[in-house]
Design a protein around this motif. Structure first.
Motif, PDB file in Angstrom:
ATOM      1  N   ILE A  88       0.825  -1.208   0.000  1.00  0.00           N
ATOM      2  CA  ILE A  88       0.000   0.000   0.000  1.00  0.00           C
ATOM      3  C   ILE A  88       0.860   1.259   0.000  1.00  0.00           C
ATOM      4  N   GLY A  89       2.126   1.130   0.371  1.00  0.00           N
ATOM      5  CA  GLY A  89       3.009   2.289   0.374  1.00  0.00           C
ATOM      6  C   GLY A  89       3.814   2.444  -0.893  1.00  0.00           C
ATOM      7  N   ASP A  90       3.662   1.525  -1.822  1.00  0.00           N
ATOM      8  CA  ASP A  90       4.409   1.564  -3.076  1.00  0.00           C
ATOM      9  C   ASP A  90       3.928   2.747  -3.920  1.00  0.00           C
ATOM     10  N   PRO A  91       4.805   3.704  -4.241  1.00  0.00           N
ATOM     11  CA  PRO A  91       4.371   4.862  -5.034  1.00  0.00           C
ATOM     12  C   PRO A  91       3.888   4.485  -6.431  1.00  0.00           C
ATOM     13  N   VAL A  92       4.370   3.361  -6.971  1.00  0.00           N
ATOM     14  CA  VAL A  92       3.899   2.920  -8.282  1.00  0.00           C
ATOM     15  C   VAL A  92       2.441   2.486  -8.193  1.00  0.00           C
ATOM     16  N   VAL A  93       2.102   1.738  -7.152  1.00  0.00           N
ATOM     17  CA  VAL A  93       0.718   1.322  -6.943  1.00  0.00           C
ATOM     18  C   VAL A  93      -0.161   2.535  -6.679  1.00  0.00           C
ATOM     19  N   GLN A  94       0.334   3.465  -5.879  1.00  0.00           N
ATOM     20  CA  GLN A  94      -0.432   4.672  -5.590  1.00  0.00           C
ATOM     21  C   GLN A  94      -0.711   5.466  -6.861  1.00  0.00           C
ATOM     22  N   TRP A  95       0.267   5.558  -7.743  1.00  0.00           N
ATOM     23  CA  TRP A  95       0.061   6.258  -9.013  1.00  0.00           C
ATOM     24  C   TRP A  95      -1.027   5.568  -9.828  1.00  0.00           C
ATOM     25  N   ALA A  96      -0.991   4.226  -9.852  1.00  0.00           N
ATOM     26  CA  ALA A  96      -1.943   3.469 -10.670  1.00  0.00           C
ATOM     27  C   ALA A  96      -3.369   3.557 -10.154  1.00  0.00           C
ATOM     28  N   LEU A  97      -3.544   3.864  -8.877  1.00  0.00           N
ATOM     29  CA  LEU A  97      -4.889   3.990  -8.326  1.00  0.00           C
ATOM     30  C   LEU A  97      -5.629   5.197  -8.890  1.00  0.00           C
ATOM     31  N   TYR A  98      -4.876   6.192  -9.348  1.00  0.00           N
ATOM     32  CA  TYR A  98      -5.503   7.456  -9.764  1.00  0.00           C
ATOM     33  C   TYR A  98      -5.160   7.857 -11.198  1.00  0.00           C
ATOM     34  N   ASN A  99      -4.359   7.048 -11.889  1.00  0.00           N
ATOM     35  CA  ASN A  99      -3.914   7.425 -13.231  1.00  0.00           C
ATOM     36  C   ASN A  99      -3.957   6.227 -14.165  1.00  0.00           C
ATOM     37  N   THR A 100      -4.034   6.516 -15.446  1.00  0.00           N
ATOM     38  CA  THR A 100      -3.878   5.502 -16.480  1.00  0.00           C
ATOM     39  C   THR A 100      -2.824   5.994 -17.456  1.00  0.00           C
ATOM     40  N   GLY A 101      -2.347   5.085 -18.307  1.00  0.00           N
ATOM     41  CA  GLY A 101      -1.297   5.456 -19.242  1.00  0.00           C
ATOM     42  C   GLY A 101       0.031   4.866 -18.814  1.00  0.00           C
ATOM     43  N   LYS A 102       1.103   5.555 -19.130  1.00  0.00           N
ATOM     44  CA  LYS A 102       2.439   5.042 -18.822  1.00  0.00           C
ATOM     45  C   LYS A 102       3.311   6.165 -18.261  1.00  0.00           C
ATOM     46  N   ILE A 103       4.274   5.777 -17.407  1.00  0.00           N
ATOM     47  CA  ILE A 103       5.140   6.756 -16.765  1.00  0.00           C
ATOM     48  C   ILE A 103       6.394   6.058 -16.244  1.00  0.00           C
ATOM     49  N   ARG A 104       7.510   6.745 -16.273  1.00  0.00           N
ATOM     50  CA  ARG A 104       8.727   6.215 -15.649  1.00  0.00           C
ATOM     51  C   ARG A 104       8.619   6.397 -14.141  1.00  0.00           C
ATOM     52  N   TRP A 105       9.194   5.449 -13.399  1.00  0.00           N
ATOM     53  CA  TRP A 105       9.155   5.565 -11.945  1.00  0.00           C
ATOM     54  C   TRP A 105       9.735   6.888 -11.476  1.00  0.00           C
ATOM     55  N   SER A 106      10.781   7.345 -12.139  1.00  0.00           N
ATOM     56  CA  SER A 106      11.461   8.576 -11.726  1.00  0.00           C
ATOM     57  C   SER A 106      10.599   9.813 -11.932  1.00  0.00           C
ATOM     58  N   GLU A 107       9.526   9.685 -12.708  1.00  0.00           N
ATOM     59  CA  GLU A 107       8.639  10.814 -12.987  1.00  0.00           C
ATOM     60  C   GLU A 107       7.412  10.841 -12.077  1.00  0.00           C
ATOM     61  N   ILE A 108       7.252   9.818 -11.238  1.00  0.00           N
ATOM     62  CA  ILE A 108       6.104   9.749 -10.341  1.00  0.00           C
ATOM     63  C   ILE A 108       6.314  10.711  -9.177  1.00  0.00           C
TER      64      ILE A 108
END
Length: 244
Positions: A88-108
């Motif tokens: 639940i603390g993974d920023p990648v998972v957190q991004w996916a909860l509110y966004n769609t598309g693609k992104i580099r981890w460094s841009e989150i």
């Protein structure tokens, strides 16, 4: 690199690990077949070829549940990450909860208070890209890693296209059986359940049971909602219709 398949449970907030030991693997949500393993192997291969340091495919996740997780990161990282708090603390998972598309981890932009990405670097997981697609009753997330560099735009585009094929294939049949689709399609056309039971040579109770299972699979409270969701995602239009 070994691939591990996860089936979410709520016993102690942990996960049940299902290891792929054979060439042919069947993935299930309960007793419902998601996709034959041989077909999945073919669909995941282009992603494996780009994912130098591993990947995760999480299909139809919502509220801490998911249908399938395919994980190819090192076992040591799997054991460390399986903690509910890491997930639940993974920023990648957190991004996916509110966004769609693609992104580099460094841009989150999400914060990483638990240091999940920092912990991952201890296992050679240094760079990555995330891909989220909203289809069916949940969201699906692909997260891919590289040990030495950022992914190129072309690689990210190939990953997105390959992941879309997996999501489309699973979404077409993962949550409704052919019998459930047959019933929903007939009811959507205006046929009453009594009439449909007669046409199919079934009892009204059998028809109602199929409707109930379809509603539960689509996370709907009423028949009309289930028909609307099934129509939106192409279940009632045949298996060849694109879902995007």
């Amino acid at each position: 690199m070994k691939t591990v398949f996860y089936s979410k449970t709520f016993s102690g907030g942990g996960c049940t690990f299902l290891q792929n030991r054979g060439k042919k693997t069947l993935f299930y949500k309960g007793s419902l077949k998601l996709i034959p393993g041989q077909e999945y192997d073919s669909l995941i291969k282009p992603i494996q070829e780009i994912a130098e340091a591993g990947y995760t495919v999480t299909l139809n996740f919502r509220f801490g549940r998911y249908s399938l997780m395919d994980w190819s990161y090192p076992d040591a990282w799997a054991k460390e990450y399986q903690s509910w708090y890491n997930q639940i603390g993974d920023p990648v998972v957190q991004w996916a909860l509110y966004n769609t598309g693609k992104i580099r981890w460094s841009e989150i932009n999400s914060k990483d208070p638990l240091g999940v990405l920092t912990k991952a670097k201890r296992h050679g997981i240094n760079f990555g890209t995330a891909h989220c697609i909203a289809a069916g009753p949940g969201r699906s997330l692909l997260s891919v890693a590289h040990s030495t560099r950022e992914f190129t735009d072309i690689e990210m585009q190939h990953l997105q296209q390959s992941f879309q094929k997996i999501v489309n294939r699973v979404a077409r049949g993962a949550f409704l059986t052919e019998k459930e689709i047959e019933v929903l399609r007939a009811l959507a056309s205006g046929i009453r359940q009594n009439e449909l039971a007669g046409e199919l040579g079934l009892t009204k109770g059998a028809i109602a049971a199929r409707v109930k299972k379809a509603m539960r699979s689509l996370d709907c409270e009423t028949l009309n909602q289930a028909i609307a969701v099934a129509t939106k995602w192409g279940y009632l239009d045949g298996p060849e219709q694109s879902l995007h």
